[in-house]
Design an enzyme around this catalytic site. Structure first.
Site, short mmCIF file in Angstrom:
data_model
loop_
_atom_site.label_atom_id
_atom_site.label_comp_id
_atom_site.label_asym_id
_atom_site.label_seq_id
_atom_site.Cartn_x
_atom_site.Cartn_y
_atom_site.Cartn_z
CE LYS A 188 -81.65 -37.85 -2.69
NZ LYS A 188 -81.16 -37.87 -1.27
N GLY A 240 -72.64 -40.58 -6.83
CA GLY A 240 -72.85 -41.57 -5.89
C GLY A 240 -72.26 -43.16 -6.42
CB ALA A 243 -76.07 -50.36 -6.32
CB THR A 244 -77.68 -45.26 -6.33
OG1 THR A 244 -77.64 -45.78 -5.03
CG2 THR A 244 -78.79 -44.25 -6.22
CD GLU A 262 -67.90 -38.36 -9.48
OE1 GLU A 262 -67.09 -39.37 -9.50
OE2 GLU A 262 -68.03 -37.60 -8.27
CB CYS A 297 -65.37 -42.03 -6.17
SG CYS A 297 -65.35 -40.06 -6.58
CD GLU A 398 -65.80 -46.48 -4.30
OE1 GLU A 398 -65.30 -45.52 -4.45
OE2 GLU A 398 -66.83 -46.80 -4.69
#
Length: 496
Positions: A188, A240, A243-244, A262, A297, A398
């Site tokens: 996805k 990502g 939170a996700t 990651e 990141c 971040e």
């Protein structure tokens, strides 16, 4: 003054029409609706893309499960050769990938070109592992004992969710080891960057990878949730934010499904007295501000500078930042482009305003949206805060944008303490000419990767990943392959 290249014409490359790649089908519509894709450099809609919903995701998983039997049974050399052909095709279409990235997420073409080369190397590296998977004999007793051995097995269908900042690299990092090990994948991609994935899928078909081995279902969180909860998906690989990731892990827990995460970072970049300041400052500006407008990141967004050289480094930073070429990212001279969309622009500017109102540091450069010929795009000035409080939100959270926090330290112990005082643990950087200090500090830094006297690198042979809220699991090297293999133990009892 920095160059502004907004008057440059947009790239002539034609964006590929995005499809939902479900087995052998290339669908032009999806039950998730559609999405107006906006060029970050202009703020204008440039394409409408189909979005997968649960129906297409479920069909893609079924296609991947069906293709798994065939792909697993392929001779390892056949999987190897298909991945090598794909690597060569990615290289052959390198200019197209780089120019797609310009339109897709605002990545400067000079950066996009280097990412193509990295993606090719990741594909080639894991292609080389496909025919080198080995089991081992763990017990061999001629007289009266069991003969015990292990054999490596693929999981089956791997669910892959990638973010929008470096989609080509993410595809290569995740798909190559999964396929080399004999798995199939349902990917996805973000709806913000579907064009790179479309071209990648087309090239995979051209490389001879059978239909259903790689399925692409761009979509929103609805599609991602359908992928995570499906029982036929044996493992998830996600890039990502934390939170996700928490939501994905909670869904995976329902079926005790393993995952690789990651995630984000707030990496410290430490400059000690005696360091090569030309190199250190150039890389600090590149990583903290220039590369992808700070939207990665791994980048060193906290710059820790020793007292003795603090004023000199800060002055050098301001000069280098002012000179950094910025503008429409198709200009080969441009290093600094837009952020991804209007929401990101608003969020980052909100962080800057909050930091100022709370006295988190002294704003010495940037802080505003860029105007003039760049006003319609999502351009934020390269922003530097000096004398940042290391405990402030600005230093701890971040930003994922072109905001650099400069922090003063007195000695080595304080530098390590500040660097490690974060919930993240993805990367760290240090600049020193003292080799003893290099090894001593690197040993103490709480990070998955430590880069010494250089910028971030992602060589395919080296494991990459974090700890804490930067995630777990590894991509790269043999550990990255092992994430997609589970060993089976076979015990053969003695006859008679």
């Amino acid at each position: 003054m920095p160059s502004h290249a907004a008057q440059m014409p947009l790239p002539a490359v034609r964006l590929p029409a995005v499809h939902l790649r479900v087995g052998a089908e290339a669908l032009t519509t999806g039950s998730g609706g559609s999405f107006d894709h906006i060029n970050p450099a202009t703020g204008r809609v440039q394409a409408q893309i189909p979005l997968a919903g649960p129906d297409e995701v479920n069909a893609a998983i079924d296609a991947a499960a069906l293709a798994f039997t065939q792909w697993r049974a392929c001779k390892p050399a056949a999987r190897r050769d298909a991945l090598l052909r794909l690597a060569d095709l990615v290289q052959a279409h390198g200019d197209e990938f780089a120019r797609i990235a310009v339109l897709e997420n605002g990545s400067p073409v000079r950066i996009g070109s280097t990412l193509v080369a990295h993606a090719r190397e990741w594909l080639k590296y894991y292609a080389g592992w496909a025919d080198k998977l080995e089991g081992s004999v763990t017990g061999s007793f001629i007289q009266g004992g069991d003969f015990t051995y292990t054999q490596p097995e693929p999981y089956g269908v791997i669910g892959v969710i990638i973010t929008w900042n470096v989609p080509l690299i993410s595809l290569a990092m995740k798909i190559a080891p999964a396929l080399a090990a004999g798995n199939t994948v349902v990917v996805k991609p973000s709806e913000l960057t579907p064009f790179t994935s479309e071209l990648f899928a087309q090239l995979a078909i051209e490389a001879g990878i059978p239909p259903g081995v790689i399925n692409m279902v761009p979509g929103t969180a609805q599609a991602g949730n359908a992928l995570v909860v499906h029982r036929k998906v044996q493992k998830m690989s996600f890039t990502g934010g934390p939170a996700t990731a928490r939501k994905i892990m909670a869904a995976c827990a329902e079926h005790l499904k393993p995952s690789v995460m990651e995630l984000g970072g707030k990496s410290a970049n430490i400059i000690f007295k005696g360091a090569n300041l030309d190199l250190a400052v150039a890389n600090a500006v590149y990583m903290g501000l220039g590369a992808l407008a700070g939207q990665a990141c791994i980048l060193g967004s906290r710059l820790l500078v020793q007292d003795d050289i603090y004023d000199e480094v800060l002055q050098r930073l301001l000069v280098a930042t002012q000179a950094m070429p910025r503008g429409i990212p198709d200009d080969p001279q441009v290093l600094f482009g837009p952020v991804i969309n209007a929401a990101a622009c608003e969020r980052i500017l909100g962080i800057i305003d909050s930091a100022q109102s709370k006295g988190a540091g002294q704003l010495v450069a940037g802080g505003k949206r860029m105007g003039g010929t760049l006003a319609e795009g999502y351009f934020i000035e390269p922003t530097i805060f000096a004398d940042v409080d290391p405990l402030s939100d600005l230093a701890q959270q971040e930003v994922f944008g072109p905001v650099l926090s400069v922090i003063r330290f007195s000695d080595e112990a304080q530098a390590v303490a500040i660097a490690n005082n974060t919930v993240y643990g993805l990367a760290a950087y240090l600049y020193s000419q003292d080799v003893t200090q290099v090894h001593r500090v690197a040993d103490q830094l709480r990070a998955g990767s430590v880069y010494v006297n250089g910028a971030a690198r992602l060589p395919p042979h080296a494991p990459f990943g974090g700890l804490g809220e930067s995630g777990f699991g590894r991509e790269g090297g043999k550990p990255g392959l092992d994430e997609f293999i589970r060993p089976k133990t076979v015990c053969v009892a003695p006859l008679g």
